[in-house]
Design an enzyme around this catalytic site. Structure first.
Site, PDB file in Angstrom:
ATOM      1  N   LYS A  10      -3.502  13.256   1.684  1.00 42.98           N
ATOM      2  CA  LYS A  10      -3.130  12.310   0.620  1.00 42.98           C
ATOM      3  C   LYS A  10      -2.078  12.931  -0.299  1.00 42.98           C
ATOM      4  O   LYS A  10      -1.094  12.279  -0.672  1.00 42.98           O
ATOM      5  CB  LYS A  10      -4.362  11.895  -0.185  1.00 42.98           C
ATOM      6  CG  LYS A  10      -5.388  11.083   0.599  1.00 42.98           C
ATOM      7  CD  LYS A  10      -4.829   9.735   1.014  1.00 42.98           C
ATOM      8  CE  LYS A  10      -5.834   8.886   1.748  1.00 42.98           C
ATOM      9  NZ  LYS A  10      -5.227   7.683   2.354  1.00 42.98           N
ATOM     10  N   SER A  21      -5.861   8.855  -3.526  1.00 41.26           N
ATOM     11  CA  SER A  21      -7.259   9.093  -3.876  1.00 41.26           C
ATOM     12  C   SER A  21      -7.355  10.075  -5.030  1.00 41.26           C
ATOM     13  O   SER A  21      -6.495  10.949  -5.193  1.00 41.26           O
ATOM     14  CB  SER A  21      -7.956   9.690  -2.648  1.00 41.26           C
ATOM     15  OG  SER A  21      -9.194  10.236  -2.997  1.00 41.26           O
ATOM     16  N   TYR A  76      -8.518  16.167   4.483  1.00 38.96           N
ATOM     17  CA  TYR A  76      -8.330  14.762   4.098  1.00 38.96           C
ATOM     18  C   TYR A  76      -7.545  14.670   2.786  1.00 38.96           C
ATOM     19  O   TYR A  76      -6.532  13.973   2.693  1.00 38.96           O
ATOM     20  CB  TYR A  76      -9.684  14.050   3.957  1.00 38.96           C
ATOM     21  CG  TYR A  76      -9.571  12.711   3.264  1.00 38.96           C
ATOM     22  CD1 TYR A  76      -9.033  11.623   3.921  1.00 38.96           C
ATOM     23  CD2 TYR A  76      -9.979  12.547   1.931  1.00 38.96           C
ATOM     24  CE1 TYR A  76      -8.902  10.393   3.280  1.00 38.96           C
ATOM     25  CE2 TYR A  76      -9.861  11.329   1.292  1.00 38.96           C
ATOM     26  CZ  TYR A  76      -9.315  10.252   1.966  1.00 38.96           C
ATOM     27  OH  TYR A  76      -9.171   9.047   1.326  1.00 38.96           O
TER      28      TYR A  76
HETATM   29  P1  NAD Z   1     -11.458   1.828   6.375  1.00 39.30           P
HETATM   30  O1  NAD Z   1     -11.714   2.861   7.416  1.00 39.30           O
HETATM   31  O2  NAD Z   1     -12.426   0.721   6.235  1.00 39.30           O
HETATM   32  O3  NAD Z   1      -9.991   1.212   6.571  1.00 39.30           O
HETATM   33  C1  NAD Z   1      -8.946   1.930   7.197  1.00 39.30           C
HETATM   34  C2  NAD Z   1      -8.429   1.075   8.329  1.00 39.30           C
HETATM   35  O4  NAD Z   1      -7.354   1.739   8.980  1.00 39.30           O
HETATM   36  C3  NAD Z   1      -9.488   0.782   9.396  1.00 39.30           C
HETATM   37  O5  NAD Z   1      -9.579  -0.622   9.560  1.00 39.30           O
HETATM   38  C4  NAD Z   1      -8.950   1.453  10.658  1.00 39.30           C
HETATM   39  O6  NAD Z   1      -9.293   0.738  11.833  1.00 39.30           O
HETATM   40  C5  NAD Z   1      -7.457   1.474  10.362  1.00 39.30           C
HETATM   41  N1  NAD Z   1      -6.681   2.510  11.037  1.00 39.30           N
HETATM   42  C6  NAD Z   1      -6.959   3.828  11.159  1.00 39.30           C
HETATM   43  N2  NAD Z   1      -5.967   4.455  11.808  1.00 39.30           N
HETATM   44  C7  NAD Z   1      -5.031   3.508  12.110  1.00 39.30           C
HETATM   45  C8  NAD Z   1      -3.786   3.527  12.780  1.00 39.30           C
HETATM   46  N3  NAD Z   1      -3.269   4.668  13.289  1.00 39.30           N
HETATM   47  N4  NAD Z   1      -3.099   2.367  12.888  1.00 39.30           N
HETATM   48  C9  NAD Z   1      -3.603   1.213  12.401  1.00 39.30           C
HETATM   49  N5  NAD Z   1      -4.778   1.136  11.752  1.00 39.30           N
HETATM   50  C10 NAD Z   1      -5.486   2.270  11.614  1.00 39.30           C
HETATM   51  O7  NAD Z   1     -11.274   2.593   4.990  1.00 39.30           O
HETATM   52  P2  NAD Z   1     -11.117   2.026   3.501  1.00 39.30           P
HETATM   53  O8  NAD Z   1     -12.281   2.515   2.723  1.00 39.30           O
HETATM   54  O9  NAD Z   1     -10.777   0.594   3.532  1.00 39.30           O
HETATM   55  O10 NAD Z   1      -9.865   2.894   3.043  1.00 39.30           O
HETATM   56  C11 NAD Z   1      -8.526   2.380   3.070  1.00 39.30           C
HETATM   57  C12 NAD Z   1      -7.590   3.469   2.579  1.00 39.30           C
HETATM   58  O11 NAD Z   1      -7.993   3.862   1.261  1.00 39.30           O
HETATM   59  C13 NAD Z   1      -7.610   4.741   3.422  1.00 39.30           C
HETATM   60  O12 NAD Z   1      -6.290   5.247   3.497  1.00 39.30           O
HETATM   61  C14 NAD Z   1      -8.494   5.672   2.622  1.00 39.30           C
HETATM   62  O13 NAD Z   1      -8.174   7.034   2.851  1.00 39.30           O
HETATM   63  C15 NAD Z   1      -8.144   5.261   1.198  1.00 39.30           C
HETATM   64  N6  NAD Z   1      -9.204   5.605   0.231  1.00 39.30           N
HETATM   65  C16 NAD Z   1     -10.486   5.164   0.448  1.00 39.30           C
HETATM   66  C17 NAD Z   1     -11.483   5.512  -0.450  1.00 39.30           C
HETATM   67  C18 NAD Z   1     -12.904   5.069  -0.226  1.00 39.30           C
HETATM   68  O14 NAD Z   1     -13.821   5.665  -0.816  1.00 39.30           O
HETATM   69  N7  NAD Z   1     -13.181   4.051   0.577  1.00 39.30           N
HETATM   70  C19 NAD Z   1     -11.176   6.309  -1.575  1.00 39.30           C
HETATM   71  C20 NAD Z   1      -9.851   6.720  -1.769  1.00 39.30           C
HETATM   72  C21 NAD Z   1      -8.869   6.358  -0.848  1.00 39.30           C
END
Ligand code: NAD
Ligand code: UDP
Length: 336
Positions: A153, A124, A149
């Site tokens: 990362k 991120s 958080y």
């Molecule tokens: P999201 O919450 O929709 O997807 C994350 C998924 O991980 C969920 O489906 C959840 O059920 C699953 N999960 C959580 N813990 C788990 C575990 N222990 N085992 C298996 N599955 C598990 O979030 P997203 O927006 O799709 O983000 C995906 C990744 O991208 C994350 O790592 C997030 O930190 C990163 N990210 C997101 C953003 C954003 O703004 N959406 C920005 C930067 C980075």
């Protein structure tokens, strides 16, 4: 390639599964469904026109990840699994360290045990210690970030670098996302936040749908052109295609790349784009700044252009129109 998507039932994972399928790859999802639903994977499969196996399990358990790798003949892993709410991470830091760091370590261990050496990690823009305009990958990254958080990362980035230093076969990409928004243009999959959304675009979608009274604009006294905060909003389909490009470009070592558009959008510009999509004004008020928010955060995406031959092509207006279509068709998200 047969690709395991940990956390693949979530917002970015489902869109990436579709993009992988469109490029001839075979996605397999491993998700504990803590922040997602089976329905999201079913719909992604319907869009992609192929079966997407879903393994329900914890990516923090190396045995579970190892079994998914063996059962599905996995050749590469994209690690999305994790917790992602900045405010919640301040209140529950240990859960964030356990889930985010634990799942990354367990996934890398399971890969090593099964001879899988291709790894893509969801990082991120929050890892940059000094937010600003046109951030380059060589800007300082560290754990002095203001919330757990972001620290998870930055720590996982260091773990991936250490793992690659110890194992010359490992081919890893660390992708630093800016602000992912939008939805699939079909209106079938999109972001489905639980509770009150923290992020601007999902919150605005609920204001537009009449579920929330008014958008609170967190400060209009920033040193930006219109005084509101500026971010690099990237369409989730562009982001998804960035993962496919990274997967196909992997080489031994760690490739670190920003995934952003390089353009800044202010809160007022996002509001105006939403009003244009909806066709009328939306209620809003200016309130004090949200603690911890930066004035501006945008990418220099040139490394991804050069090394991945990838660039974001979709506009803010397209992303907002797609968000609005998803919101209208699914007022209760995947809950029907
Ligand atoms: P999201 O919450 O929709 O997807 C994350 C998924 O991980 C969920 O489906 C959840 O059920 C699953 N999960 C959580 N813990 C788990 C575990 N222990 N085992 C298996 N599955 C598990 O979030 P997203 O927006 O799709 O983000 C995906 C990744 O991208 C994350 O790592 C997030 O930190 C990163 N990210 C997101 C953003 C954003 O703004 N959406 C920005 C930067 C980075
Ligand atoms: N923002 C806002 N009202 C909201 C949510 C966000 O004014 O209800 C602003 C926030 O101050 C920032 C921008 O919108 O300038 C993007 O915020 P978001 O939480 O979506 O992303 P992040 O701050 O994590 O980059």
């Amino acid at each position: 390639m047969r690709v395991l998507l940990t956390g693949g039932a979530g917002f970015i994972g489902t869109h990436t599964a579709v993009a992988l399928a469109e490029h001839g790859h075979e996605p397999v999802v491993l998700d504990d469904l803590s922040n997602a639903s089976e329905e999201a994977v079913r719909r992604a499969a319907a869009i992609a026109g192929l079966e997407i196996p879903l393994v329900v399990g914890d990516a923090g358990d190396a045995a579970v990840v190892g079994r998914a790798i063996a059962d599905h003949g996995i050749e590469a892993v994209i690690h999305f699994a994790g917790l992602k709410a900045v405010g919640e991470s301040v209140a529950q830091p240990l859960a964030y360290y356990r889930v985010n760091i634990g799942s990354a370590v367990a996934t890398l261990e399971a890969m090593a045990a099964h001879g899988v050496d291709r790894f893509v990690f969801s990082s991120s823009a929050t890892v940059y210690e000094q937010p600003g305009a046109g951030l380059r990958e060589d800007a300082p990254v560290g754990i002095d970030l203001g919330n757990p958080y972001g620290r998870t990362k930055a720590m996982i980035e260091a773990i991936v670098a250490d793992a690659a230093a110890a194992d010359p076969a490992l081919r890893a990409a660390v992708l630093r996302y800016f602000n992912p928004i939008g939805a699939h243009p079909s209106g079938e999959i999109g972001e489905d936040p639980k509770g009150v959304p923290n992020n601007l675009v999902p919150f605005l979608a609920q204001v537009a749908a009449g579920e929330r009274a008014s958008l609170r604009i967190f400060g209009d006294d920033y040193p930006t052109p219109d005084g509101t905060g500026v971010r690099d909003y990237i369409h989730v389909l562009d982001l998804a295609e960035g993962h496919v490009a990274a997967l196909e470009a992997l080489e031994p070592g760690v490739l670190v790349a920003n995934l952003g558009t390089g353009r800044g959008g202010s809160v007022l510009e996002v509001l105006r784009a939403f009003e244009a999509a909806v066709g009328h004004d939306l209620p809003h008020e200016v309130v004090p700044r949200r603690p911890g928010d930066a004035a501006i955060s945008t990418a220099d995406p040139s490394r991804a252009h050069e090394l991945l031959a990838w660039r974001a092509t979709r506009t803010l207006d397209e992303a907002i129109a797609d968000t609005w279509r998803w919101q209208q068709r699914n007022p209760r998200g995947f809950r029907g």
